[in-house]
Scaffold this motif. Sequence first.
Motif, PDB file in Angstrom:
ATOM      1  N   UNK A  43       0.838  -1.200   0.000  1.00  0.00           N
ATOM      2  CA  UNK A  43       0.000   0.000   0.000  1.00  0.00           C
ATOM      3  C   UNK A  43       0.878   1.258   0.000  1.00  0.00           C
ATOM      4  N   UNK A  44       1.956   1.215   0.806  1.00  0.00           N
ATOM      5  CA  UNK A  44       2.905   2.326   0.809  1.00  0.00           C
ATOM      6  C   UNK A  44       3.575   2.509  -0.542  1.00  0.00           C
ATOM      7  N   UNK A  45       3.891   1.380  -1.222  1.00  0.00           N
ATOM      8  CA  UNK A  45       4.507   1.474  -2.554  1.00  0.00           C
ATOM      9  C   UNK A  45       3.538   2.129  -3.545  1.00  0.00           C
ATOM     10  N   UNK A  46       2.246   1.764  -3.461  1.00  0.00           N
ATOM     11  CA  UNK A  46       1.223   2.387  -4.323  1.00  0.00           C
ATOM     12  C   UNK A  46       1.240   3.902  -4.158  1.00  0.00           C
ATOM     13  N   UNK A  47       1.216   4.314  -2.890  1.00  0.00           N
ATOM     14  CA  UNK A  47       1.154   5.749  -2.598  1.00  0.00           C
ATOM     15  C   UNK A  47       2.406   6.470  -3.096  1.00  0.00           C
ATOM     16  N   UNK A  69       2.189  -2.593 -11.418  1.00  0.00           N
ATOM     17  CA  UNK A  69       2.944  -3.778 -11.000  1.00  0.00           C
ATOM     18  C   UNK A  69       2.704  -4.057  -9.518  1.00  0.00           C
ATOM     19  N   UNK A  70       2.670  -3.000  -8.684  1.00  0.00           N
ATOM     20  CA  UNK A  70       2.429  -3.200  -7.251  1.00  0.00           C
ATOM     21  C   UNK A  70       1.043  -3.798  -7.023  1.00  0.00           C
ATOM     22  N   UNK A  71       0.044  -3.355  -7.795  1.00  0.00           N
ATOM     23  CA  UNK A  71      -1.305  -3.917  -7.664  1.00  0.00           C
ATOM     24  C   UNK A  71      -1.311  -5.403  -8.023  1.00  0.00           C
TER      25      UNK A  71
ATOM     26  N   UNK B  44      -6.595   1.189   2.576  1.00  0.00           N
ATOM     27  CA  UNK B  44      -6.521   1.134   1.110  1.00  0.00           C
ATOM     28  C   UNK B  44      -7.400   2.205   0.479  1.00  0.00           C
ATOM     29  N   UNK B  45      -8.605   2.395   1.029  1.00  0.00           N
ATOM     30  CA  UNK B  45      -9.514   3.384   0.445  1.00  0.00           C
ATOM     31  C   UNK B  45      -8.949   4.794   0.619  1.00  0.00           C
ATOM     32  N   UNK B  46      -8.274   5.046   1.753  1.00  0.00           N
ATOM     33  CA  UNK B  46      -7.653   6.358   1.947  1.00  0.00           C
ATOM     34  C   UNK B  46      -6.557   6.595   0.911  1.00  0.00           C
ATOM     35  N   UNK B  47      -5.741   5.547   0.639  1.00  0.00           N
ATOM     36  CA  UNK B  47      -4.699   5.685  -0.382  1.00  0.00           C
ATOM     37  C   UNK B  47      -5.332   5.889  -1.765  1.00  0.00           C
ATOM     38  N   UNK B  48      -6.438   5.172  -2.031  1.00  0.00           N
ATOM     39  CA  UNK B  48      -7.140   5.374  -3.309  1.00  0.00           C
ATOM     40  C   UNK B  48      -7.626   6.822  -3.416  1.00  0.00           C
ATOM     41  N   UNK B  49      -8.076   7.397  -2.302  1.00  0.00           N
ATOM     42  CA  UNK B  49      -8.508   8.793  -2.304  1.00  0.00           C
ATOM     43  C   UNK B  49      -7.363   9.739  -2.627  1.00  0.00           C
ATOM     44  N   UNK B  61      -9.538   4.087  -8.895  1.00  0.00           N
ATOM     45  CA  UNK B  61     -10.752   3.261  -8.953  1.00  0.00           C
ATOM     46  C   UNK B  61     -10.379   1.782  -8.895  1.00  0.00           C
ATOM     47  N   UNK B  62      -9.306   1.390  -9.630  1.00  0.00           N
ATOM     48  CA  UNK B  62      -8.873  -0.011  -9.593  1.00  0.00           C
ATOM     49  C   UNK B  62      -8.489  -0.401  -8.173  1.00  0.00           C
ATOM     50  N   UNK B  63      -7.721   0.466  -7.494  1.00  0.00           N
ATOM     51  CA  UNK B  63      -7.313   0.162  -6.118  1.00  0.00           C
ATOM     52  C   UNK B  63      -8.527  -0.015  -5.226  1.00  0.00           C
TER      53      UNK B  63
END
Lengths: 105, 193
Positions: A43-47, A69-71, B44-49, B61-63
């Motif tokens: 999740x941190x990598x996504x951000x 890729x992280x997803x 996860x939803x906060x990161x998607x935001x 949206x995918x996340x």
Amino acid sequence: MTAELVLQVVLTVAAGLIGVGLFGALSQQTIVMVMMGLELVLNGVLLAGGAAWYFLAPDLPDAQMLVVVALVVMAVEMAMGFAVTIAFYRARQIDMIDMASDLRG
Amino acid sequence: MLTDLGGWVIATVVALGILSVAAGIAVFVVDSMARATFALLASFLAVAGVLLALDLVYLAVVTALMMTIEMAIMAVFMIMFMMNPAGLMPMTMVHNAKGSAVIGAGAFAGLTVGIWTVDWPTRDVSRPADSTRQLGEAIMGSHMLVMLVIGIGLFATIIAGTVLATARGRYDRFGADLAAEHPDDPVPGGLPR
């Protein structure tokens, strides 16, 4: 707040997620909770990937590809983790990694 | 840049960032594993935001969609396999908590020092009108190799997941050399080879 400062704040949040996830993955005994820790790290990598795209190189798609890729790594980790959980439970009726420490390489 | 969008966007990004870390900490604090799953979903939803605020509409949206379904599956697995899914008996199931906390805090500290000491480049480049189009063209063009590798990896995951999760394969039924005349099934009537 300048854009550079926002980048640093978002990356610090990503570092926080990676730190918390690392703590969870190393300290938890339940297999599914270990997977949750690994998910938090990703999740941190996504951000961090999203922030890198927006603030550093929005003209290039590379940071977006890193997020994709992280997803995918998240999905693979979940699928394999649950498959291993099922295999463990079938073989030994266990749900904790300490009960499988004889598998240590 | 983000500052052009107004202060409220920055405030939202910061608030969602704090929420994501707080929810991440809650995952390992709450007793109930079901609550831990939903705390992870909140993170996860906060990161998607945040991704949504950063113009990455498609990835946000995918996340959000992927993680919502993933956490729903995870909650089912919690209830199926774990010994204390509802947290009715408060119990700590951790090992080496102190060492893990040191490693986690150390990783956070190291990354933070790097983040705040690096001289980040300020680039004045043109922003694409549509980030999703940029990603799609990369997937189908310059970055196709990445998607090919991802496809092979996901296919291998399908096979490996099925092999691991299968209770009785053909070697259990027909012997190691697959030569048995009749399958060795607990209940007769299984399919022949």
